[in-house]
Every structure is written in C-alpha cells, then in structure tokens.
Design a protein around this motif. Structure first.
Motif, short mmCIF file in Angstrom:
data_model
loop_
_atom_site.label_atom_id
_atom_site.label_comp_id
_atom_site.label_asym_id
_atom_site.label_seq_id
_atom_site.Cartn_x
_atom_site.Cartn_y
_atom_site.Cartn_z
N PRO A 38 3.26 -1.13 0.79
CA PRO A 38 3.20 0.21 0.19
C PRO A 38 2.08 0.37 -0.84
N THR A 39 1.80 -0.66 -1.62
CA THR A 39 0.77 -0.54 -2.65
C THR A 39 -0.61 -0.35 -2.05
N ALA A 40 -0.96 -1.19 -1.07
CA ALA A 40 -2.26 -1.07 -0.41
C ALA A 40 -2.38 0.26 0.33
N SER A 41 -1.29 0.70 0.96
CA SER A 41 -1.31 1.97 1.69
C SER A 41 -1.53 3.14 0.74
N ALA A 44 -5.16 3.15 -0.40
CA ALA A 44 -6.06 3.64 0.65
C ALA A 44 -5.99 5.16 0.75
N MET A 45 -4.77 5.70 0.67
CA MET A 45 -4.61 7.16 0.70
C MET A 45 -5.30 7.81 -0.48
N GLU A 46 -5.21 7.19 -1.64
CA GLU A 46 -5.84 7.74 -2.84
C GLU A 46 -7.36 7.77 -2.70
N VAL A 470 8.78 5.61 -2.99
CA VAL A 470 8.91 4.21 -3.42
C VAL A 470 7.54 3.58 -3.63
N GLY A 471 6.61 3.86 -2.69
CA GLY A 471 5.33 3.17 -2.71
C GLY A 471 4.30 3.73 -3.65
N GLY A 472 4.30 5.04 -3.87
CA GLY A 472 3.23 5.60 -4.68
C GLY A 472 3.62 6.77 -5.54
N GLY A 473 4.82 7.29 -5.39
CA GLY A 473 5.27 8.39 -6.22
C GLY A 473 4.46 9.66 -6.02
N ILE A 474 4.27 10.41 -7.11
CA ILE A 474 3.60 11.71 -7.06
C ILE A 474 2.18 11.59 -6.50
N ASN A 475 1.45 10.56 -6.90
CA ASN A 475 0.06 10.42 -6.44
C ASN A 475 -0.01 10.24 -4.93
N ALA A 476 0.90 9.45 -4.37
CA ALA A 476 0.91 9.25 -2.92
C ALA A 476 1.26 10.54 -2.20
N LEU A 477 2.17 11.32 -2.77
CA LEU A 477 2.56 12.58 -2.16
C LEU A 477 1.38 13.57 -2.18
#
Length: 535
Positions: A38-41, A44-46, A470-477
């Motif tokens: 999840p962290t690497a994903s 990468a999305m960011e 779980v993996g990135g919270g608001i930033n991932a969303l």
C-alpha cells in the motif's frame, strides 16, 4: 439442468464479456497490488497526481469552464426545448423523486464529508486568489466563497455533458444506455459496438471505479472517525476493510427493489433528513454570523465566478489550485460516466432545459444553505473558541470536523447521531446508483442489470475504497480521483462537439420550420428524431 432465469444464469447471459472482463480484471489487479504494497502504491499514485496537475492543470480548468458555458447555453437557448423521449411521452419520475435521485447520486455523499470541513480548511490555509491572513475575517468570507464555487453550478455540468447525448439517443433511437453512445453523432447508432465505443466504455468503468472509490473512501473514513470520536470505537486496518466493504454490500436490499422503489425512496428520505439537519443547525447555531458572512460570500462568488473559474495561480506554485480546484474538477470528471449515465437513465420524457435547470439551479439552491450553515458554524465556533475545530482536525483528521460542530450545538448528541446516520444513507445511495451505472456499462447498456452484477461491483469498489483509506488516507483518495478523471475531461469535449453537430442540424425544427435535410434527419433510422416540447 440450470434454468435460464436463475440469478447466475441471468448475470452470465447479459454480460458484455469484453468490457466486464477487462474492467473486472484490472480492478481486481489494482486491489491486489495495493493490498500487497500500500505505501509504494500510494506514493506512485501521488507522483502521477502531481505530474497531472502541474503539467495539465489547464486541461482540467479550461475543460470545466467550456462545459459550464455550453450548459448555460443549453438551459437558456432554443435547444433546451428538445425532449429526451417520444413527443407525447411524460417524464418517468415525478419532479421530487427526479431531483432527489439526481442530487443524492451526484453530490450528497461528498457533501456530508466536505460540508463542515472545506470552509474550515480554507480558513486555515487561505486560497491565493483571496489573500488575507489565515484565520482572519477576510479568510472566513473567502473560505465560504470558494466552497460555494467548488460545489456550485460547475460541479454539475460534467454529468450533464455525458447524460444529455446518451438520453437523447437512447430514448429516441433505442441506442444502448452506455457512455459510448455519446459518440453516436460521429459514427451512427448502428455502429456503437466497434473498438472505439468499447474503449470509451472500458475507460468509463475505470473512471467510475476511481471516482466512486474516492467518494466511498471519504464517507467511509468519516463514518469510522465518527465511531471513534463519538463512541471511542477504533477497529484498526482489518476492521476498516471489513466495515467499508460490508457497508457497500449492504445496499443489496435497495438493489433488489430497483430504481423506483429502492433508489427513489431512499433518495427522498435522504433529502428529508438533509433538509432537517440543515434547518436545525441554522436555527440552533450562530444564525446571524451565518447570514452576514454567507451573504457576503455569495456576492463574492457571483461577482468573482469568471476569475475563479479560470484561475490557475500562474504566478505562484499552483499547489493550492492543484490540491483543491483541480482535485474537485477531476473528481467530478471521474464521476461523469457514472453520474451522467444515471442522470440519463432517469431523464426519460424530460426536456433538455428541464434536466439542465434541475442540475444547475435546483441542486445549487439545495447545496448553498448547507455549505453556508456548516462552513459558517465551523468557522464561528473556531473564532469564538466555542469548539477547538482546527485542533480536532489536527488530531483526528479532516473527517472529524462535523462531529465537534454538532456536539457544540444544543441537542448535540442527537444531531451528531443524525449526521452519522446521514453519512450511512448517502453512502448507500452512492453505492447503489454507481453500481447500477457499472451494470449498464458492462451489460451492453441494459437499463436493469442483474443484482449479481451490481453486488460484484459494489464489493470491488468497497474493497478498493477501504484499501485506499488504509494505505494512503486522504492523499491517496485525492490522487485516485485526479488520475481517473483526466481521460473524461477530454472525452467530455468530444461529447460537446457531438451535441453541437446534432443539435444545430435539428435547429430548423425548433422554430417550426424545416428543410429537406431536417425532414430527412427526423425520419432517419440512424439518427435520433427530434422531439420539441415547450416547457
């Protein structure tokens, strides 16, 4: 021997295997990859997110403004009289049900999250266009002004740009209820099974999954934060996945009841609770402050609409615009395939003017009191030290903002419980209407896809949303929305071009005259006939 009418058999028989297979496989792969690392994903999305808003901010900003201008023209111009259905066909749904479904599907799940939160965020980090010191009176007015801008008429136009050509061709020429129908002006209704059409529908599946996962993630995080804040219940990462997925699958009762008995009833109920909560907060809260600050913010919104619509902070870093305006426009672009398809599905028998006015006028009128009340109350409580709003956000995250707000009002416990309940019901309507759209996309445009199909998509979106939390919270969303919304910013321009091509050739019929070309087009089997209705 298996009967043809069993749920599984119906599910298999109705599938467009290309669109369903690719959409399902890639979605499942995304869940597996995100679950594995999840962290690497999230990182990468960011990175992709940052590249898009820094290099192509103008695409998001410019496309949205183009759509706003075109939608306003549809509402006031002669094309607004075109009916989305047969000449003598009445609307399928009454006005209250129609508006409630459009509103609940298009905005409500996000509005419960950002209603108390956005203005408070802008109050602390002032938009560059507004200027002023953080947490000042100027910042307060500007914060509400920008909140109204992000959730006003601009928010609704991507749905309309996708919905109108689909409804026009589907209800006039029996074209499939699919996003790819918007290219019918270029290829004809009888050629919507080609590679280009399937490619657009596959992109629509990806965009819908990304957009809805973002929304379900926001609302799901708000629900979990409410449990922790109000009741001290913390369930950890595994519990988060189980709760969000479980909430998403819980809409199956509504699915089984269908659109009229399921989505329509829940949507009307949502609107009732939403209205009561708005009025109670307005009356029990800082009413004078809400009115004084809100009226000034509304004036600034109307006067500054053009500048805000085209503002990119070109002389600065652009980071604030990327994190907020570009994020919102990308989010609604990613919702456009699902929201547009759903709006098209419920718009049979209405004119273009009625559809556009319901979205632009009706929905903006409904959202404005909510944001004035929630944003104004949150800022007032912070300014007057009634509730440590910013401190609570710093400690629990932005999802908490509604709960200390309601807790500071008379009958705060009751209002907080109602707010948490509203989070759940809006979550259900978002999941329900989005899975209906995914079902239509993956079954060749069937307006009543099987329950099995919709449950599968609901479980996938719930799983992805929970992993994003779980993996990135608001930033991932945020990143998910900006990435998946980009293709539909471009496809929306194609939709506008198609409507210009179609409607300008229909225009002679609008004035009661026609030439040979107009007569031929009205009777052509490959073109949607033109139904004009004086509304």
């Amino acid at each position: 021997m298996v009967e043809n009418n069993t749920p599984i058999q119906r599910f298999v028989d109705e599938l467009d295997f290309t669109i369903f297979g690719i959409g399902f496989s890639v979605s499942l792969l995304a869940i597996i990859v995100f679950f594995s690392n999840p962290t690497a994903s999230a990182n990468a999305m960011e990175q992709i997110n940052t590249f898009l808003w820094t290099e192509y901010m103008w695409v998001y900003i410019g496309t949205m403004f183009l759509m706003v201008m075109f939608s306003l023209w549809l509402m006031v111009g002669p094309w607004g009289r075109i009916k989305l259905g047969k000449p003598d066909e009445d609307p399928e749904f009454g006005l209250l049900s129609y508006f409630s479904m459009m509103f609940s599907a298009g905005i409500a799940a996000g509005i419960v999250f950002w209603g108390p939160a956005e203005a408070l965020s802008h109050y602390q980090t002032v938009p560059p266009l507004i200027g002023g010191e953080p947490q000042s009176a100027t910042a307060a007015v500007g914060a509400i002004q920008y909140t109204l801008f992000h959730w006003g008429i601009s928010y609704w136009v991507p749905y309309l740009i996708v919905a109108l050509p689909i409804a026009y061709y589907a209800f006039r020429q029996d074209a499939p209820m699919r996003v790819s129908t918007l290219i019918a002006p270029f290829v004809g209704v009888d050629k919507l099974d080609g590679v280009l059409a399937k490619g657009i529908d596959i992109l629509a599946v990806f965009a819908t999954i990304g957009g809805i996962a973002t929304t379900l993630g926001f609302v799901g995080e708000q629900f979990l934060t409410g449990l922790a804040y109000n009741f001290g219940v913390s369930i950890g990462d595994t519990g988060t996945v189980l709760v969000i997925t479980g909430l998403t699958v819980a809409f199956t009762a509504s699915v089984a009841l269908g659109v009229k008995k399921g989505i329509a009833r829940i949507s009307r109920f949502n609107m009732g609770v939403f209205a009561v909560l708005t009025v109670m907060t307005f009356l029990l809260g800082p009413t004078n402050y809400i009115m004084n600050t809100g009226l000034q913010a509304m004036g600034s919104y109307f006067v500054g609409f053009l500048e805000m619509s085209l503002y990119t902070n070109a002389t600065g870093s652009g980071e604030w615009v990327g994190n907020w305006t570009v994020f919102y426009w990308a989010w609604v672009f990613s919702w456009a395939p699902f929201g547009g398809l759903f709006v098209a599905r419920i718009s049979r028998g209405r004119t273009i003017r009625q559809v556009v006015a319901t979205a632009l006028v009706g929905s903006t009128v409904a959202t404005t009191p909510w944001f004035l009340t929630m944003g104004g109350s949150a800022i007032f409580f912070e300014r007057q030290n009634i509730a440590p709003m910013l401190e609570m956000v710093a400690e629990h995250g932005v999802a908490v903002s509604g709960f200390p707000l309601f807790g500071s009002l008379p009958f705060g416990g009751v209002l907080s419980a109602v707010f948490l309940f509203l989070v759940v019901t809006f979550f259900i309507t978002s999941a329900d209407s989005s899975t209906l759209a995914l079902g239509m996309l993956t079954t060749g445009g069937k307006q009543h896809p099987s329950t099995v199909n919709r449950v599968i998509w609901g479980a996938l979106m719930g799983g992805l949303a929970s992993l994003l939390i779980v993996g990135g919270g608001i930033n991932a969303l945020r990143s998910s929305a900006i990435i998946t919304g980009f293709p539909f910013a471009l496809i929306s321009v194609i939709a506008i071009a198609g409507m210009l091509l179609e409607f300008q050739q229909v225009e002679p019929l609008l004035s009661g005259t026609s030439d040979s070309t107009g007569a031929e087009r009205a009777s052509s089997p490959n073109r949607a006939g033109s139904s004009i209705d004086d509304d």
